[in-house]
Design a protein around this motif. Structure first.
Motif, PDB file in Angstrom:
ATOM      1  N   ALA A  95      16.277   6.606   3.061  1.00  0.00           N
ATOM      2  CA  ALA A  95      15.045   6.257   2.334  1.00  0.00           C
ATOM      3  C   ALA A  95      15.208   5.008   1.480  1.00  0.00           C
ATOM      4  CB  ALA A  95      14.560   7.441   1.489  1.00  0.00           C
ATOM      5  N   ILE A  96      16.118   4.139   1.895  1.00  0.00           N
ATOM      6  CA  ILE A  96      16.240   2.829   1.250  1.00  0.00           C
ATOM      7  C   ILE A  96      15.268   1.887   1.947  1.00  0.00           C
ATOM      8  CG2 ILE A  96      17.766   0.872   0.800  1.00  0.00           C
ATOM      9  CD1 ILE A  96      20.092   2.843   0.714  1.00  0.00           C
ATOM     10  N   VAL A  97      14.391   1.277   1.169  1.00  0.00           N
ATOM     11  CA  VAL A  97      13.311   0.486   1.740  1.00  0.00           C
ATOM     12  C   VAL A  97      13.271  -0.923   1.143  1.00  0.00           C
ATOM     13  CG1 VAL A  97      11.822   2.461   2.268  1.00  0.00           C
ATOM     14  CG2 VAL A  97      11.684   1.389   0.025  1.00  0.00           C
ATOM     15  N   LYS A  98      12.666  -1.805   1.895  1.00  0.00           N
ATOM     16  CA  LYS A  98      12.308  -3.130   1.393  1.00  0.00           C
ATOM     17  C   LYS A  98      11.015  -3.521   2.085  1.00  0.00           C
ATOM     18  CE  LYS A  98      15.022  -5.774   4.798  1.00  0.00           C
ATOM     19  NZ  LYS A  98      16.074  -6.808   4.992  1.00  0.00           N
ATOM     20  N   GLY A  99      10.227  -4.370   1.440  1.00  0.00           N
ATOM     21  CA  GLY A  99       8.968  -4.744   2.057  1.00  0.00           C
ATOM     22  C   GLY A  99       8.315  -5.900   1.336  1.00  0.00           C
ATOM     23  N   TYR A 100       7.338  -6.481   1.992  1.00  0.00           N
ATOM     24  CA  TYR A 100       6.583  -7.564   1.372  1.00  0.00           C
ATOM     25  C   TYR A 100       5.191  -7.618   1.981  1.00  0.00           C
ATOM     26  CZ  TYR A 100       7.194 -10.465   5.569  1.00  0.00           C
ATOM     27  OH  TYR A 100       7.165 -10.943   6.849  1.00  0.00           O
ATOM     28  N   VAL A 101       4.295  -8.257   1.271  1.00  0.00           N
ATOM     29  CA  VAL A 101       2.951  -8.509   1.779  1.00  0.00           C
ATOM     30  C   VAL A 101       2.725 -10.015   1.756  1.00  0.00           C
ATOM     31  CG1 VAL A 101       1.877  -8.232  -0.483  1.00  0.00           C
ATOM     32  CG2 VAL A 101       0.523  -7.892   1.580  1.00  0.00           C
ATOM     33  N   GLN A 102       2.028 -10.515   2.756  1.00  0.00           N
ATOM     34  CA  GLN A 102       1.882 -11.961   2.925  1.00  0.00           C
ATOM     35  C   GLN A 102       1.168 -12.615   1.750  1.00  0.00           C
ATOM     36  OE1 GLN A 102      -0.062 -12.952   6.602  1.00  0.00           O
ATOM     37  NE2 GLN A 102       0.247 -15.152   6.372  1.00  0.00           N
ATOM     38  N   ASN A 103       0.073 -12.015   1.308  1.00  0.00           N
ATOM     39  CA  ASN A 103      -0.713 -12.564   0.196  1.00  0.00           C
ATOM     40  C   ASN A 103      -0.832 -11.495  -0.890  1.00  0.00           C
ATOM     41  OD1 ASN A 103      -1.331 -15.027   1.666  1.00  0.00           O
ATOM     42  ND2 ASN A 103      -2.762 -13.788   2.863  1.00  0.00           N
ATOM     43  N   PRO A 104       0.135 -11.414  -1.799  1.00  0.00           N
ATOM     44  CA  PRO A 104       0.166 -10.309  -2.765  1.00  0.00           C
ATOM     45  C   PRO A 104      -0.910 -10.370  -3.843  1.00  0.00           C
ATOM     46  CG  PRO A 104       1.933 -11.870  -3.209  1.00  0.00           C
ATOM     47  CD  PRO A 104       1.312 -12.292  -1.908  1.00  0.00           C
ATOM     48  N   VAL A 105      -1.499 -11.529  -4.075  1.00  0.00           N
ATOM     49  CA  VAL A 105      -2.507 -11.648  -5.135  1.00  0.00           C
ATOM     50  C   VAL A 105      -3.895 -11.603  -4.503  1.00  0.00           C
ATOM     51  CG1 VAL A 105      -3.349 -13.020  -7.063  1.00  0.00           C
ATOM     52  CG2 VAL A 105      -0.920 -13.037  -6.506  1.00  0.00           C
ATOM     53  N   VAL A 106      -4.474 -10.416  -4.472  1.00  0.00           N
ATOM     54  CA  VAL A 106      -5.817 -10.209  -3.918  1.00  0.00           C
ATOM     55  C   VAL A 106      -6.641  -9.454  -4.941  1.00  0.00           C
ATOM     56  CG1 VAL A 106      -7.160  -9.060  -2.118  1.00  0.00           C
ATOM     57  CG2 VAL A 106      -5.028 -10.217  -1.530  1.00  0.00           C
ATOM     58  N   ASP A 107      -7.807  -9.975  -5.265  1.00  0.00           N
ATOM     59  CA  ASP A 107      -8.650  -9.372  -6.300  1.00  0.00           C
ATOM     60  C   ASP A 107      -9.964  -8.919  -5.674  1.00  0.00           C
ATOM     61  OD1 ASP A 107      -9.697  -8.521  -8.655  1.00  0.00           O
ATOM     62  OD2 ASP A 107     -10.083 -10.506  -9.494  1.00  0.00           O
ATOM     63  N   LEU A 108     -10.071  -7.611  -5.419  1.00  0.00           N
ATOM     64  CA  LEU A 108     -11.288  -7.033  -4.854  1.00  0.00           C
ATOM     65  C   LEU A 108     -11.877  -6.027  -5.833  1.00  0.00           C
ATOM     66  CD1 LEU A 108     -10.195  -6.290  -1.159  1.00  0.00           C
ATOM     67  CD2 LEU A 108     -11.632  -8.165  -1.957  1.00  0.00           C
ATOM     68  N   PRO A 109     -13.194  -5.835  -5.824  1.00  0.00           N
ATOM     69  CA  PRO A 109     -13.797  -4.803  -6.683  1.00  0.00           C
ATOM     70  C   PRO A 109     -13.254  -3.424  -6.327  1.00  0.00           C
ATOM     71  CG  PRO A 109     -15.478  -6.265  -5.759  1.00  0.00           C
ATOM     72  CD  PRO A 109     -14.196  -6.575  -5.043  1.00  0.00           C
ATOM     73  N   LEU A 110     -13.199  -2.536  -7.321  1.00  0.00           N
ATOM     74  CA  LEU A 110     -12.751  -1.172  -7.061  1.00  0.00           C
ATOM     75  C   LEU A 110     -13.758  -0.448  -6.169  1.00  0.00           C
ATOM     76  CD1 LEU A 110     -11.560  -0.161 -10.653  1.00  0.00           C
ATOM     77  CD2 LEU A 110     -10.146  -0.961  -8.756  1.00  0.00           C
ATOM     78  N   THR A 111     -13.319   0.624  -5.532  1.00  0.00           N
ATOM     79  CA  THR A 111     -14.216   1.423  -4.711  1.00  0.00           C
ATOM     80  C   THR A 111     -15.167   2.215  -5.612  1.00  0.00           C
ATOM     81  OG1 THR A 111     -12.761   3.366  -4.691  1.00  0.00           O
ATOM     82  CG2 THR A 111     -12.373   1.677  -3.008  1.00  0.00           C
ATOM     83  N   GLU A 112     -16.109   2.926  -4.991  1.00  0.00           N
ATOM     84  CA  GLU A 112     -17.067   3.739  -5.756  1.00  0.00           C
ATOM     85  C   GLU A 112     -16.363   4.810  -6.584  1.00  0.00           C
ATOM     86  OE1 GLU A 112     -19.834   5.316  -3.001  1.00  0.00           O
ATOM     87  OE2 GLU A 112     -20.820   3.391  -2.581  1.00  0.00           O
ATOM     88  N   LYS A 113     -15.177   5.243  -6.131  1.00  0.00           N
ATOM     89  CA  LYS A 113     -14.408   6.255  -6.858  1.00  0.00           C
ATOM     90  C   LYS A 113     -13.484   5.632  -7.895  1.00  0.00           C
ATOM     91  CE  LYS A 113     -14.428   9.621  -3.061  1.00  0.00           C
ATOM     92  NZ  LYS A 113     -13.574  10.458  -2.162  1.00  0.00           N
ATOM     93  N   GLY A 114     -13.573   4.303  -8.080  1.00  0.00           N
ATOM     94  CA  GLY A 114     -12.730   3.632  -9.065  1.00  0.00           C
ATOM     95  C   GLY A 114     -11.308   3.413  -8.602  1.00  0.00           C
ATOM     96  N   LYS A 115     -11.093   3.437  -7.291  1.00  0.00           N
ATOM     97  CA  LYS A 115      -9.748   3.258  -6.734  1.00  0.00           C
ATOM     98  C   LYS A 115      -9.575   1.841  -6.191  1.00  0.00           C
ATOM     99  CE  LYS A 115      -8.452   7.612  -7.207  1.00  0.00           C
ATOM    100  NZ  LYS A 115      -7.304   8.013  -8.042  1.00  0.00           N
ATOM    101  N   LEU A 116      -8.324   1.449  -5.996  1.00  0.00           N
ATOM    102  CA  LEU A 116      -8.047   0.171  -5.347  1.00  0.00           C
ATOM    103  C   LEU A 116      -8.624   0.185  -3.931  1.00  0.00           C
ATOM    104  CD1 LEU A 116      -4.306  -0.340  -6.372  1.00  0.00           C
ATOM    105  CD2 LEU A 116      -6.282  -1.500  -7.330  1.00  0.00           C
ATOM    106  N   ASP A 117      -9.263  -0.896  -3.546  1.00  0.00           N
ATOM    107  CA  ASP A 117      -9.900  -0.963  -2.230  1.00  0.00           C
ATOM    108  C   ASP A 117      -8.887  -1.413  -1.185  1.00  0.00           C
ATOM    109  OD1 ASP A 117     -11.616  -1.034  -0.130  1.00  0.00           O
ATOM    110  OD2 ASP A 117     -13.064  -2.409  -1.038  1.00  0.00           O
ATOM    111  N   VAL A 118      -7.980  -0.507  -0.857  1.00  0.00           N
ATOM    112  CA  VAL A 118      -6.904  -0.834   0.082  1.00  0.00           C
ATOM    113  C   VAL A 118      -7.466  -1.146   1.457  1.00  0.00           C
ATOM    114  CG1 VAL A 118      -4.812   0.018   1.206  1.00  0.00           C
ATOM    115  CG2 VAL A 118      -5.250   0.564  -1.190  1.00  0.00           C
ATOM    116  N   GLY A 119      -8.464  -0.365   1.897  1.00  0.00           N
ATOM    117  CA  GLY A 119      -9.014  -0.545   3.229  1.00  0.00           C
ATOM    118  C   GLY A 119      -9.525  -1.942   3.478  1.00  0.00           C
TER     119      GLY A 119
END
Length: 235
Positions: A40-64
């Motif tokens: 369970a040793i992991v490493k990872g990255y995302v291409q564009n880590p700075v993304v600012d989207l409005p929260l979902t209707e439930k107040g969650k991060l809009d991952v989708g």
């Protein structure tokens, strides 16, 4: 994706086995990559880590919408064969848990419930994160399947349970509806990058000497940065 990778990596059989998750959506995050191993040793990255989207209707991060609704999730397993095993599915929701569950059902024909999530503070710090994966043994009674599905659908997200102080065993009991839990093994996930100057030098050798000279002429040196941990080396 790191949480999912840690769980899936821990399910590998041998110490030298490795797992890579590659999520390529059409959202603003771009590509996301996670590597994991048996411990369970992991490493990872995302291409564009700075993304600012409005929260979902439930107040969650809009991952989708950050990931996107179109693209591919590819799972690569290096388990000591001549060639690594790879399976891909088309992205439908961009939600990590949903896509990983679809992968198991589509590519490995294993009915799987997997949930991953995290809570983030106003300062963009992770306050809690976690997840679980449930797979059915062959011949499981349909009544048990229905019971587990019902419990999962009515549970709080894992990150909320963790914030409320639930232990891992209590979360497992809540998912399974069984208080008689036997823990077979425990491990602590860890983010760790295995990059080194020597490995970067090997990558440099894939670039022609002429190209390397041009880099030095333009920038005064050759600089390489690890996408996973941010380590910088110069020549």
């Amino acid at each position: 994706l790191l949480t999912g990778g840690a769980i899936m990596g821990a399910m590998l059989k041998n110490e030298d086995d490795k797992l890579t998750l590659i999520l390529k959506g059409d959202g603003p995050l771009g590509n996301a990559v996670v590597c994991a191993n048996k411990n369970a040793i992991v490493k990872g990255y995302v291409q564009n880590p700075v993304v600012d989207l409005p929260l979902t209707e439930k107040g969650k991060l809009d991952v989708g919408n950050a990931v996107g609704k179109n693209g591919l999730l590819t799972v690569v397993k290096d388990i000591g064969l001549k060639q690594p095993e790879a399976g891909s599915i088309e992205i439908t929701t961009g939600e990590i848990g949903t896509e990983l569950a679809d992968y198991y059902l589509t590519s490995e024909q294993i009915p799987t419930a997997i949930e991953v999530g995290l809570s983030v503070t106003k300062e963009a710090k992770i306050s809690s994160a976690g997840g679980y994966l449930v797979q059915l043994m062959p011949g499981t009674d349909s009544a048990i399947i229905d019971m587990i599905e019902g419990r999962i659908n009515n549970m709080l997200p894992t990150e909320e349970l963790i914030k409320k102080g639930f232990t891992l065993e209590e979360i497992l009991m809540a998912v399974s509806g069984d208080d008689n839990i036997t823990v077979l093994e425990e491990m602590v996930p860890k983010f760790s990058c295995d990059c080194s100057r020597e490995r970067m030098e090997q990558a440099l050798k894939t670039i022609s000497e002429e190209e390397r000279k041009k880099m030095i002429e333009q920038d005064g040196c050759i600089e390489m940065k690890c996408s996973f941990c941010g380590r910088v080396e110069k020549w």
